[in-house]
Design an enzyme around this catalytic site. Structure first.
Site, PDB file in Angstrom:
ATOM      1  N   THR A 186      10.401   0.938   3.980  1.00  7.30           N
ATOM      2  CA  THR A 186      10.769   2.250   3.506  1.00  7.30           C
ATOM      3  C   THR A 186      11.420   2.882   4.751  1.00  7.30           C
ATOM      4  O   THR A 186      11.598   2.744   5.929  1.00  7.30           O
ATOM      5  CB  THR A 186       9.265   2.679   3.721  1.00  7.30           C
ATOM      6  OG1 THR A 186       9.139   4.408   3.239  1.00  7.30           O
ATOM      7  CG2 THR A 186       8.354   2.695   4.915  1.00  7.30           C
ATOM      8  N   TYR A 235       1.080   5.172   7.245  1.00  5.58           N
ATOM      9  CA  TYR A 235       2.045   4.308   6.419  1.00  5.58           C
ATOM     10  C   TYR A 235       3.191   4.123   6.974  1.00  5.58           C
ATOM     11  O   TYR A 235       3.486   2.900   6.987  1.00  5.58           O
ATOM     12  CB  TYR A 235       2.212   5.430   5.295  1.00  5.58           C
ATOM     13  CG  TYR A 235       3.317   4.747   4.246  1.00  5.58           C
ATOM     14  CD1 TYR A 235       2.961   3.675   3.533  1.00  5.58           C
ATOM     15  CD2 TYR A 235       4.605   4.967   4.068  1.00  5.58           C
ATOM     16  CE1 TYR A 235       3.528   3.162   2.499  1.00  5.58           C
ATOM     17  CE2 TYR A 235       5.399   4.537   3.229  1.00  5.58           C
ATOM     18  CZ  TYR A 235       5.049   3.468   2.529  1.00  5.58           C
ATOM     19  OH  TYR A 235       6.073   2.838   1.663  1.00  5.58           O
ATOM     20  N   TRP A 246       0.797  -1.034   0.019  1.00  4.60           N
ATOM     21  CA  TRP A 246       0.008   0.094  -0.146  1.00  4.60           C
ATOM     22  C   TRP A 246       0.920   1.292  -0.089  1.00  4.60           C
ATOM     23  O   TRP A 246       1.758   1.326   1.032  1.00  4.60           O
ATOM     24  CB  TRP A 246      -0.954  -0.047   1.256  1.00  4.60           C
ATOM     25  CG  TRP A 246      -1.838   1.333   1.649  1.00  4.60           C
ATOM     26  CD1 TRP A 246      -1.267   2.457   1.677  1.00  4.60           C
ATOM     27  CD2 TRP A 246      -3.308   1.272   1.494  1.00  4.60           C
ATOM     28  NE1 TRP A 246      -2.396   3.301   1.911  1.00  4.60           N
ATOM     29  CE2 TRP A 246      -3.508   2.577   1.773  1.00  4.60           C
ATOM     30  CE3 TRP A 246      -4.256   0.395   1.231  1.00  4.60           C
ATOM     31  CZ2 TRP A 246      -4.692   3.102   1.872  1.00  4.60           C
ATOM     32  CZ3 TRP A 246      -5.596   0.815   1.394  1.00  4.60           C
ATOM     33  CH2 TRP A 246      -5.850   2.104   1.845  1.00  4.60           C
TER      34      TRP A 246
END
Length: 295
Positions: free
Chosen positions: A107, A131, A67
């Site tokens: 990330t 996120y 996502w």
């Protein structure tokens, strides 16, 4: 380079229709590596049994599925966590059962972005948005379930020819506006998906050969700049006047999810795998722009 140079490992690429997944699949094909590439439509990562069946028979699983809607995650954190967290746990569990290695792409957003020097692989995590929290769940699952065969590769500021990205957006805007105001108070490492795909192949090959210790690696290009610096470089390399790009601050572009101000990652762990860090961001950007011009 033949597949024998990559230890004849059989690869499974998950998230194969994304920007990174497409470049990784193309690289594996070009290098003659036996592989299967599955899109989200072809494999439901939230289905543990489907994931277990898909992973069976492969030596290296590369997870490029995620996502990636950072702002959307703020109001849909459960959905983001299902893809970036629970689904990754399904993959890690399947790899644990089958004996496969897992390369999981994560990330810089797992960090708070308040550092002043390149962030080490073992630096404390503290995400500042939904996120980042969802991605940290996935990281933790890989490290917990695959302590000897799990590889978390954190990347940042990705761009590539197969998806929407900052470089393409800024160059498109150049044809519509005389001046562009671009944020100059966030530091990071622009990273091309092609360069990251090469690094993932090198890491997977080294891991399969028993040369790369499991754990966390930082898969970003070397050097550092700001979004303003990246935009100016893109203008320069395409023959546009860089003076058309003007610096501004993040508070002029308020978005639902806060962004880390500092996303420069350290690359010390590549030495443990006998691998060089990724190339300088300007070199990778030049390669991307040359390829885009030829397409």
């Amino acid at each position: 380079m033949s597949s024998s140079a990559h230890n004849d490992a059989r690869w499974l690429v998950v998230g194969a229709r994304g920007m990174l997944g497409q470049d990784l699949g193309a690289l594996l094909a070009a290098e003659g590596v036996e592989h299967t590439a599955l899109s989200r439509a072809e494999l439901d990562l939230t289905d543990p049994e489907a994931v277990k069946a898909a992973v069976s028979g492969y030596d290296v699983v590369a997870n490029a599925a995620a996502w990636t809607d950072v702002d959307g995650a703020e109001t849909n954190e459960a959905a983001a966590s299902a893809i970036n967290g629970a689904a990754v746990r399904n993959l890690a569990a399947a790899c644990s059962d089958s004996g496969a290695l897992l390369l999981h792409v994560s990330t810089d957003y797992v960090f708070p972005g308040d550092a002043a020097e390149p962030i080490a692989e073992d630096a404390p995590t503290a995400p500042i948005n939904a996120y980042g929290r969802s991605k940290l769940i996935g990281e933790q699952a890989v490290l917990e379930l695959l302590p000897e065969r799990g590889y978390v590769v954190r990347t940042a500021w990705l761009y590539g020819k197969h998806g929407k990205n900052f470089v393409a957006t800024i160059l498109n805007a150049a044809g519509q506006r005389e001046f562009l105001d671009v944020v100059d108070d966030q530091q990071g490492q622009p990273t091309s998906t092609r360069a990251l795909a090469r690094q993932l192949l090198a890491l997977g090959s080294a891991a399969h050969a028993g040369r790369a210790p499991a754990g966390i690696y930082h898969g970003t290009c070397s050097g550092r700049t700001t979004w303003f610096g990246l935009a100016r470089a893109a203008f320069e390399l395409t023959g546009l006047d860089p003076e058309r790009v003007r610096p501004t601050t993040s508070d002029k572009f308020v978005r639902p999810a806060p962004r880390p101000a500092f996303s420069v990652l350290g690359h010390d762990r590549w030495a443990a795998a006998g691998l060089e860090p990724m190339p300088d961001w300007r070199e990778a950007l030049g390669e991307y722009l040359t390829s885009a011009a030829e397409a």
